[in-house]
Motif scaffolding. Structure first.
Motif, PDB file in Angstrom:
ATOM      1  N   VAL A  14      37.222  35.015  41.647  1.00  0.00           N
ATOM      2  CA  VAL A  14      38.062  34.071  42.392  1.00  0.00           C
ATOM      3  C   VAL A  14      37.225  33.257  43.370  1.00  0.00           C
ATOM      4  N   ALA A  15      36.277  33.917  44.039  1.00  0.00           N
ATOM      5  CA  ALA A  15      35.421  33.209  44.997  1.00  0.00           C
ATOM      6  C   ALA A  15      34.641  32.097  44.317  1.00  0.00           C
ATOM      7  N   ALA A  16      34.106  32.369  43.130  1.00  0.00           N
ATOM      8  CA  ALA A  16      33.374  31.336  42.382  1.00  0.00           C
ATOM      9  C   ALA A  16      34.296  30.208  41.962  1.00  0.00           C
ATOM     10  N   GLY A  17      35.505  30.563  41.524  1.00  0.00           N
ATOM     11  CA  GLY A  17      36.446  29.551  41.077  1.00  0.00           C
ATOM     12  C   GLY A  17      36.937  28.644  42.185  1.00  0.00           C
ATOM     13  N   VAL A  18      36.926  29.135  43.428  1.00  0.00           N
ATOM     14  CA  VAL A  18      37.389  28.335  44.566  1.00  0.00           C
ATOM     15  C   VAL A  18      36.236  27.637  45.276  1.00  0.00           C
ATOM     16  N   THR A  19      35.159  28.382  45.543  1.00  0.00           N
ATOM     17  CA  THR A  19      34.071  27.856  46.375  1.00  0.00           C
ATOM     18  C   THR A  19      33.269  26.764  45.681  1.00  0.00           C
ATOM     19  N   LEU A  20      32.887  26.984  44.439  1.00  0.00           N
ATOM     20  CA  LEU A  20      32.034  26.011  43.754  1.00  0.00           C
ATOM     21  C   LEU A  20      32.676  24.629  43.624  1.00  0.00           C
ATOM     22  N   VAL A  64      40.402  31.359  38.386  1.00  0.00           N
ATOM     23  CA  VAL A  64      41.410  31.893  39.312  1.00  0.00           C
ATOM     24  C   VAL A  64      42.673  32.297  38.556  1.00  0.00           C
ATOM     25  N   TYR A  65      43.101  31.448  37.634  1.00  0.00           N
ATOM     26  CA  TYR A  65      44.298  31.763  36.844  1.00  0.00           C
ATOM     27  C   TYR A  65      44.087  33.013  36.004  1.00  0.00           C
ATOM     28  N   LYS A  70      45.313  38.815  35.192  1.00  0.00           N
ATOM     29  CA  LYS A  70      44.540  39.997  34.781  1.00  0.00           C
ATOM     30  C   LYS A  70      43.942  39.845  33.389  1.00  0.00           C
ATOM     31  N   ALA A  71      43.656  38.595  33.038  1.00  0.00           N
ATOM     32  CA  ALA A  71      42.997  38.315  31.764  1.00  0.00           C
ATOM     33  C   ALA A  71      41.491  38.215  31.929  1.00  0.00           C
ATOM     34  N   LEU A  72      41.017  37.987  33.151  1.00  0.00           N
ATOM     35  CA  LEU A  72      39.595  37.945  33.464  1.00  0.00           C
ATOM     36  C   LEU A  72      39.294  38.975  34.546  1.00  0.00           C
TER      37      LEU A  72
END
Length: 366
Positions: A14-20, A64-65, A70-72
């Motif tokens: 999630v952090a990668a999906g939001v921060t980048l 994030v999705y 809970k698929a990733l």
């Protein structure tokens, strides 16, 4: 899952999906703001950052999705009876495969735009008054990257032939129509790394051929060296993908194992990370120019100082760099793209009557 592939945690994904996307988006905005403040023209490399940012943001949303569903970053469900494995499916597996398809489809044009952004910048900066072989070499690399992006995009678009839904269907349908995806990921990650190495090395010899002081060259080289972060991400991604392919081939051949969502998560995580870092690195040269200008105007601080830029002395040591309203080089503050104008005072004698007049001439020593 193979212990050789360490998946990211849900929080890290999630952090990668939001921060980048946020950081890269801020730098893209700052890049265009820099051009506006310095009254610089926009070029191909500037416009390429827009689709790259939009696609990288889509990849971040996908991560994030995937975690939310809970698929990733979570283990895939397995059937209670291993005999049902070939026809077994679950919502988490379906979403995982759909996200894999969507993120990789966005990754190819995104990373291609970032690569072309570097190359078009090199072409404009380093192809001023240089030999044709440098121009031809850069054009060849541009065409190579474009062909690479188009070919891998089209090949992945039809990775399952005329049955694209087989990718997120049952294991039996996947084995029948989509097994080439593993080899595709293997060769795509290796060729991506090779192109990144070429792009990273191109400016090194060209930079030292510019008519600049050593201090200024080192400052510019430092900016380009941020591309090493992208190269490091590319290396990591290649290693992860090679290991993931080996792990997934073992998984799909086994009669007691189904989808490996954690291994796929690791590949998608590093794919998104590489795209984000590439977009950040390609924006840094323009932002460096704005930072240098701001430090000089606000604090009177010069980031680099050129002394006798071309080894000239005496009359020819007083050099200035002309600016003509809107410059035709978006990074002319960082790299001088024109020969310096040298102002001299010339004393002229006419016979017995000496008369001095100051005339200004533009001398270009090369």
């Amino acid at each position: 899952m193979s212990p050789a592939v360490v998946p990211p945690s849900p929080a890290a994904t999630v952090a990668a999906g939001v921060t980048l996307p946020l950081v890269s988006g801020a730098l893209v905005v700052l890049r265009f703001y820099s051009k506006r403040v310095q009254r610089l023209d926009l070029f191909v490399e500037d416009w390429l950052t827009i689709p790259a940012f939009l696609l990288a943001s889509g990849m971040g949303v996908g991560l994030v999705y995937g975690v939310a569903r809970k698929a990733l970053a979570y283990p895939a469900p397995q059937p209670a009876d291993p005999k049902n494995l070939p026809n077994f499916t679950a919502p988490e597996i379906t979403i995982n495969r759909q996200l894999e398809y969507a993120i990789l489809m966005m990754q190819i044009p995104a990373i291609t735009c970032a690569k072309l952004g570097f190359l078009f910048l090199y072409k404009r900066v380093f192809c001023t008054g240089v030999e044709n072989r440098v121009k031809y070499g850069l054009w060849f690399t541009i065409l190579l990257c474009t062909a690479w992006g188009i070919s891998f995009f089209v090949s992945f678009l039809f990775i399952c032939g005329t049955h694209p839904s087989a990718l997120w269907g049952t294991l039996l349908a996947f084995k029948q129509h989509c097994q080439h995806i593993l080899d595709w990921n293997f060769w795509m990650s290796i060729s991506d790394f090779i192109l990144d190495v070429i792009i990273f090395l191109i400016p090194m010899p060209l930079l030292w051929g510019l008519h600049m002081s050593t201090t200024r060259k080192l400052a510019v080289l430092t900016v380009f060296m941020f591309g090493a972060v992208t190269l490091a991400a590319s290396i990591t991604r290649m290693v992860i993908f090679v290991r993931a392919v080996q792990s997934l081939k073992t998984t799909y051949k086994s009669k007691a194992k189904g989808s490996d969502n954690l291994t796929i998560t690791a590949g998608l995580y590093w794919t998104t990370f590489e795209c984000g870092m590439a977009l950040i690195a390609v924006c840094l040269p323009s932002i460096y120019s704005l930072l240098k200008k701001t430090l000089h105007e606000q604090f009177g601080f010069q980031t680099t100082h050129s002394k006798g830029n071309h080894g000239l002395s005496g009359k020819f040591s007083n050099t200035t760099y002309p600016r003509k309203g809107r410059t035709h080089g978006s990074d002319s503050d960082m790299i001088p793209l024109e020969a310096p104008v040298i102002t001299t005072d010339i004393e002229i004698h006419f016979g017995d009557k000496a008369r001095s007049e100051a005339s200004h001439r533009e001398l270009r020593p090369w």
